[in-house]
Design an enzyme around this catalytic site. Sequence first.
Site, PDB file in Angstrom:
ATOM      1  N   SER A   1      -1.397  15.815 -11.757  1.00 36.52           N
ATOM      2  CA  SER A   1      -1.684  15.376 -13.125  1.00 36.52           C
ATOM      3  C   SER A   1      -1.963  16.625 -13.960  1.00 36.52           C
ATOM      4  O   SER A   1      -2.431  17.644 -13.453  1.00 36.52           O
ATOM      5  CB  SER A   1      -2.906  14.445 -13.111  1.00 36.52           C
ATOM      6  OG  SER A   1      -3.412  14.240 -14.417  1.00 36.52           O
TER       7      SER A   1
ATOM      8  N   ASP B   1       0.827  -1.210   0.000  1.00 36.69           N
ATOM      9  CA  ASP B   1       0.000   0.000   0.000  1.00 36.69           C
ATOM     10  C   ASP B   1       0.857   1.254   0.000  1.00 36.69           C
ATOM     11  O   ASP B   1       1.435   1.620   1.031  1.00 36.69           O
ATOM     12  CB  ASP B   1      -0.904  -0.029   1.249  1.00 36.69           C
ATOM     13  CG  ASP B   1      -1.735   1.235   1.378  1.00 36.69           C
ATOM     14  OD1 ASP B   1      -2.153   1.565   2.500  1.00 36.69           O
ATOM     15  OD2 ASP B   1      -1.953   1.904   0.345  1.00 36.69           O
TER      16      ASP B   1
HETATM   17  C1  LIG Z   1     -10.008  -4.598   4.403  1.00 35.40           C
HETATM   18  C2  LIG Z   1      -9.116  -3.475   3.866  1.00 35.40           C
HETATM   19  C3  LIG Z   1      -9.448  -2.154   4.091  1.00 35.40           C
HETATM   20  C4  LIG Z   1      -8.635  -1.130   3.620  1.00 35.40           C
HETATM   21  C5  LIG Z   1      -7.486  -1.444   2.915  1.00 35.40           C
HETATM   22  C6  LIG Z   1      -6.626  -0.388   2.393  1.00 35.40           C
HETATM   23  N1  LIG Z   1      -5.355  -0.577   2.065  1.00 35.40           N
HETATM   24  O1  LIG Z   1      -4.898   0.576   1.578  1.00 35.40           O
HETATM   25  C7  LIG Z   1      -5.917   1.435   1.564  1.00 35.40           C
HETATM   26  C8  LIG Z   1      -5.780   2.783   0.956  1.00 35.40           C
HETATM   27  C9  LIG Z   1      -6.634   3.826   1.584  1.00 35.40           C
HETATM   28  C10 LIG Z   1      -5.727   4.631   2.407  1.00 35.40           C
HETATM   29  O2  LIG Z   1      -6.090   4.481   3.719  1.00 35.40           O
HETATM   30  C11 LIG Z   1      -4.325   4.119   2.214  1.00 35.40           C
HETATM   31  N2  LIG Z   1      -4.389   3.241   1.039  1.00 35.40           N
HETATM   32  N3  LIG Z   1      -7.013   0.884   2.093  1.00 35.40           N
HETATM   33  C12 LIG Z   1      -7.141  -2.775   2.684  1.00 35.40           C
HETATM   34  C13 LIG Z   1      -7.960  -3.774   3.157  1.00 35.40           C
HETATM   35  F1  LIG Z   1      -7.659  -5.075   2.960  1.00 35.40           F
END
Ligand SMILES: Cc1ccc(-c2noc([C@H]3C[C@@H](O)CN3)n2)cc1F
Length: 330
Positions: free
Chosen positions: A199, A35
């Site tokens: 962008s 992420d």
């Molecule tokens: C169940 C679940 C929920 C959320 C996320 C999730 N992972 O990255 C993000 C985005 C949004 C921001 O917060 C940062 N990057 N959201 C993953 C999950 F598996």
Amino acid sequence: TSGSVATSPIDSSDDAYSIPVSIGTPAQVLNLDLDTGSSDLWVFSSLTTASEVNGQNIYTPSKSSTSKLVSGATWKVKYGDESTSSGVVYTDKVTVGGITASSQAVEVAKTVSASFTSNSDIDGLIGMGFDSLNSAKPSAVPTFFDNIIGNLDSPVFTADLKHNKAGSYDFGVIDSSKYTGSLTYVAVDTDPGYWKFTSSGYGIGSAAFKSTSVVGIADTGTTLLYLDTAIVKAYYATVSGASNSATYGGWVFKCSATLPNFVFGVGSAKITIPGSYINYSPVTTGSSTCFGGLQDSTDIGINIFGDVALKAAFVVFDGSDTPRLGWASK
Ligand SMILES: Cc1ccc(-c2noc([C@H]3C[C@@H](O)CN3)n2)cc1F
């Protein structure tokens, strides 16, 4: 050093993309959601409330000869969808794509919210945002990228996400066989800790490209593309029967609709998102009403170039002293 790890969509909607991550000695392999929009590496574990674990792989620090508790450290994260997790901190050996951080802070969950419990395909997250976003207390802990960057041939990682098939994240190398044409670089504003860039505009279908600055973040952990109301309205105005549904919390249309491509600009370059990526998925399994892959960012407060956008491109996350993003078509 350099390395590469395959990343696979967790389901047929490309809701998220996971990578195998080895933790501890002997290796315990967990599937983590890489992420770029957050900066905690956290995992389901033997310390996670048992009723909140539902099929995930867990990390058991007591079974690793190289694990060490970080005394007094705690963490707590909340994501864009209001999901949360929290716990304590260990250090251990972590390997991704053949690259090892010998003493990586592994944030071990004691509790996770329902949406993590119900997602058996994700065993945790590996944050690749800037350290300022890390939630550990009393002091932040470095990300995996921060721990390995000094050993990388080049201070970069790249994202090559794909629709309904495996792609890859590479570390320390830019593999020119993975994109077409050339890379166009744009500056990154690291405040408050996202890969935030501007962008240069957008185009809808065959309409003229609109040159306008659109500030947003490159976020591999967000599924969809979220942009300003005006852009989103103009896009769905071309889709007969599309509506912004209170019921489903966003723009929906008949699944049989043919959606126009969406182009976004990066400097003088243009990235084309096929309309098929924006015909995202039925609102519920089997429904003939489909939810759009392009949605309104108003309630979020920031534009997000999530997976719907990223899987149309090859993206370089350059962590050099002047962080920048490189974009290419593929
Ligand atoms: C169940 C679940 C929920 C959320 C996320 C999730 N992972 O990255 C993000 C985005 C949004 C921001 O917060 C940062 N990057 N959201 C993953 C999950 F598996």
